[in-house]
Design an enzyme around this catalytic site. Sequence first.
Site: not given
Length: 310
Positions: A46, A257
């Site tokens: 991510n 993320d």
Amino acid sequence: MMAKPAVAVLGIFVADLAFKAKRLPVMGETILGDGFKDGPGGKGSNQVVAAARAGADARMITRIGRDTFGAMAQKTWAAHGVNTSAVILDDSLPTGAAFIFVSTETGNNAIIVESGAAASLSPADVAAAEPVIADAKVFITQFEQPIETAMAGLRLARKHGAITILNPAPAVPVDDTIFPLCDYVTPNETEAASLTGLPVETEAQALAAARALIAKGAKNAVITLGEKGALLHGEAGTLMVPAFPVAKVVDTTGAGDAFNGGFALALAEGQSPADAVRFGCALAGLSVQKPGTAPAMPTRAEIDALLAKR
Ligand code: RIB
């Protein structure tokens, strides 16, 4: 055209299997869901997608299996121009997967992640990835693969003069010898509490935790505080960066993320630590407005438009 700044990410890819429901079932109970979606996930992947979409020459260091979820990983990275020369295809182990519960009421999540082939990522794999780390401006890693592998990556990045970021997620017990390898450590409240043994609910408590992480050897700490924003403490002083207002939170999964991938890219571009935290907060605020993790990472145009409004 100027070369894109290089960001090397050591971490995992897994397939996210996200279930929407009003609540989690209790043990022995079956409940009906309100939606399901599979898609690319894993904190490292991510973050590499977030950095790539924001404008990085983003490089992934990991292991995946030769299977359907592994093919999903390769398709995702190809779509975002991620450099995969340090991605190892494991002949015997499967690509991992994550069970994700997303609350229909709040958009908040709870996750079980099985790292699969990436659980066997080794310091030797990191050594083999030296060509993608050597000229990277920023190196970032997390704790979904073994900690000794994360440490090997931080050490190698340091040797080559990269800015090192440790996103210590998920919260796991860790030896304090890792912190002197970190230019930045970026836990959320829960992770900061677990690393320091201190409560982290208020801004003042976050500052105390940041000081504790610096006392352990990190140069700077950024404590992410969800809808409150992020607190930066370190060489350049202390700054609380408020989160960007969000009209409707759809799914908070992967917001950390988004922050870390954006923060890494911004530092690689030479932005100041304070501007890099603002940049990361912009990615996080945009990502929670869409479902999923990697698919929710914003484009550079979306990030710049949001930053221009503040
Ligand atoms: O940070 C969110 C990620 O954590 C999800 O994509 C899931 O795969 C877990 O790794």
